[in-house]
Enzyme design. Sequence first.
Site, PDB file in Angstrom:
ATOM      1  N   CYS A   3       0.866  -1.186   0.000  1.00  0.00           N
ATOM      2  CA  CYS A   3       0.000   0.000   0.000  1.00  0.00           C
ATOM      3  C   CYS A   3       0.902   1.235   0.000  1.00  0.00           C
ATOM      4  O   CYS A   3       2.058   1.156  -0.413  1.00  0.00           O
ATOM      5  CB  CYS A   3      -0.982  -0.026   1.164  1.00  0.00           C
ATOM      6  SG  CYS A   3      -0.225   0.028   2.802  1.00  0.00           S
ATOM      7  N   ASN A   6       2.288   1.438   4.329  1.00  0.00           N
ATOM      8  CA  ASN A   6       2.600   0.164   5.000  1.00  0.00           C
ATOM      9  C   ASN A   6       2.314   0.227   6.504  1.00  0.00           C
ATOM     10  O   ASN A   6       3.021  -0.378   7.313  1.00  0.00           O
ATOM     11  CB  ASN A   6       4.040  -0.277   4.736  1.00  0.00           C
ATOM     12  CG  ASN A   6       4.357  -1.722   5.127  1.00  0.00           C
ATOM     13  OD1 ASN A   6       5.489  -2.051   5.450  1.00  0.00           O
ATOM     14  ND2 ASN A   6       3.370  -2.604   5.113  1.00  0.00           N
ATOM     15  N   CYS A   8      -1.421   0.657   7.376  1.00  0.00           N
ATOM     16  CA  CYS A   8      -2.850   0.335   7.527  1.00  0.00           C
ATOM     17  C   CYS A   8      -3.250  -0.889   6.690  1.00  0.00           C
ATOM     18  O   CYS A   8      -3.419  -1.981   7.228  1.00  0.00           O
ATOM     19  CB  CYS A   8      -3.730   1.527   7.143  1.00  0.00           C
ATOM     20  SG  CYS A   8      -3.453   2.985   8.165  1.00  0.00           S
ATOM     21  N   ARG A   9      -3.400  -0.692   5.379  1.00  0.00           N
ATOM     22  CA  ARG A   9      -3.963  -1.769   4.553  1.00  0.00           C
ATOM     23  C   ARG A   9      -3.025  -2.953   4.368  1.00  0.00           C
ATOM     24  O   ARG A   9      -3.418  -4.110   4.594  1.00  0.00           O
ATOM     25  CB  ARG A   9      -4.375  -1.214   3.176  1.00  0.00           C
ATOM     26  CG  ARG A   9      -5.525  -0.256   3.243  1.00  0.00           C
ATOM     27  CD  ARG A   9      -5.657   0.552   1.977  1.00  0.00           C
ATOM     28  NE  ARG A   9      -4.535   1.472   1.806  1.00  0.00           N
ATOM     29  CZ  ARG A   9      -4.353   2.258   0.759  1.00  0.00           C
ATOM     30  NH1 ARG A   9      -5.218   2.217  -0.247  1.00  0.00           N
ATOM     31  NH2 ARG A   9      -3.325   3.074   0.705  1.00  0.00           N
ATOM     32  N   SER A  10      -1.796  -2.699   3.935  1.00  0.00           N
ATOM     33  CA  SER A  10      -0.932  -3.855   3.642  1.00  0.00           C
ATOM     34  C   SER A  10      -0.525  -4.636   4.888  1.00  0.00           C
ATOM     35  O   SER A  10      -0.404  -5.873   4.796  1.00  0.00           O
ATOM     36  CB  SER A  10       0.278  -3.456   2.782  1.00  0.00           C
ATOM     37  OG  SER A  10       1.081  -2.502   3.415  1.00  0.00           O
ATOM     38  N   ASP A 113      -8.399   3.656   1.395  1.00  0.00           N
ATOM     39  CA  ASP A 113      -7.423   4.018   2.417  1.00  0.00           C
ATOM     40  C   ASP A 113      -8.163   4.473   3.676  1.00  0.00           C
ATOM     41  O   ASP A 113      -8.869   5.479   3.645  1.00  0.00           O
ATOM     42  CB  ASP A 113      -6.543   5.147   1.862  1.00  0.00           C
ATOM     43  CG  ASP A 113      -5.390   5.467   2.793  1.00  0.00           C
ATOM     44  OD1 ASP A 113      -5.383   4.971   3.934  1.00  0.00           O
ATOM     45  OD2 ASP A 113      -4.505   6.208   2.362  1.00  0.00           O
TER      46      ASP A 113
HETATM   47  P1  4NP Z   1      -1.835   2.785   4.126  1.00  0.00           P
HETATM   48  O1  4NP Z   1      -2.470   4.114   4.713  1.00  0.00           O
HETATM   49  O2  4NP Z   1      -1.290   3.140   2.751  1.00  0.00           O
HETATM   50  O3  4NP Z   1      -3.000   1.868   4.058  1.00  0.00           O
HETATM   51  O4  4NP Z   1      -0.759   2.371   5.101  1.00  0.00           O
HETATM   52  C1  4NP Z   1      -1.747   5.312   4.792  1.00  0.00           C
HETATM   53  C2  4NP Z   1      -0.902   5.522   5.858  1.00  0.00           C
HETATM   54  C3  4NP Z   1      -0.204   6.715   5.962  1.00  0.00           C
HETATM   55  C4  4NP Z   1      -0.353   7.673   4.982  1.00  0.00           C
HETATM   56  C5  4NP Z   1      -1.196   7.458   3.916  1.00  0.00           C
HETATM   57  C6  4NP Z   1      -1.882   6.270   3.820  1.00  0.00           C
HETATM   58  N1  4NP Z   1       0.344   8.912   5.099  1.00  0.00           N
HETATM   59  O5  4NP Z   1       0.116   9.777   4.264  1.00  0.00           O
HETATM   60  O6  4NP Z   1       1.155   9.049   6.019  1.00  0.00           O
END
Ligand code: 4NP
Length: 143
Positions: A3, A6, A8-10, A113
């Site tokens: 994702c 790294n 939340c989703r992944s 997200d």
């Molecule tokens: P992820 O979510 O891609 O599912 O881990 C996010 C986590 C952090 C950020 C964006 C998306 N960020 O902008 O810090």
Amino acid sequence: MVCLGNICRSPLAHGVMQRLVNENNLNWVVKSAGTGNWHVGEPPDRRAISVAKTFGTDISTQRAQHFSSNFFDEFDLILAMDKNNLRNILSLAKNDEQRDKVKLFLVENEVPDPYYDNEMFEPVYEMIEQRCQELIEELVERS
Ligand code: 4NP
């Protein structure tokens, strides 16, 4: 499992897949990474850890890493959580063999997200759990 951050989703997809791999006595290597590097070395978002724990998956020991082009050699399958990540991963691929390993985790849809929306963690967990179950069945049949 890849994702953006790294955190939340992944990590959820990594943790659920790892749990199912263990439950099915498969010897597959499962990892996750982010196309962005802001959170490298951090544990998953506390909301992701919490929802996973509620449903029986421990992701608390994971640490975020940045997607590296070495993964094209290390892994058979690279699953992107959304189309932006898919594009970013594909931009690092050097040949068709590497490009062929890269797919959208949900085939035709994106995993939303949840970072800016607390309410999304549970539905995201559920869609990830369901897709991981399907993936195990598909991949076991193919192997
Ligand atoms: P992820 O979510 O891609 O599912 O881990 C996010 C986590 C952090 C950020 C964006 C998306 N960020 O902008 O810090």
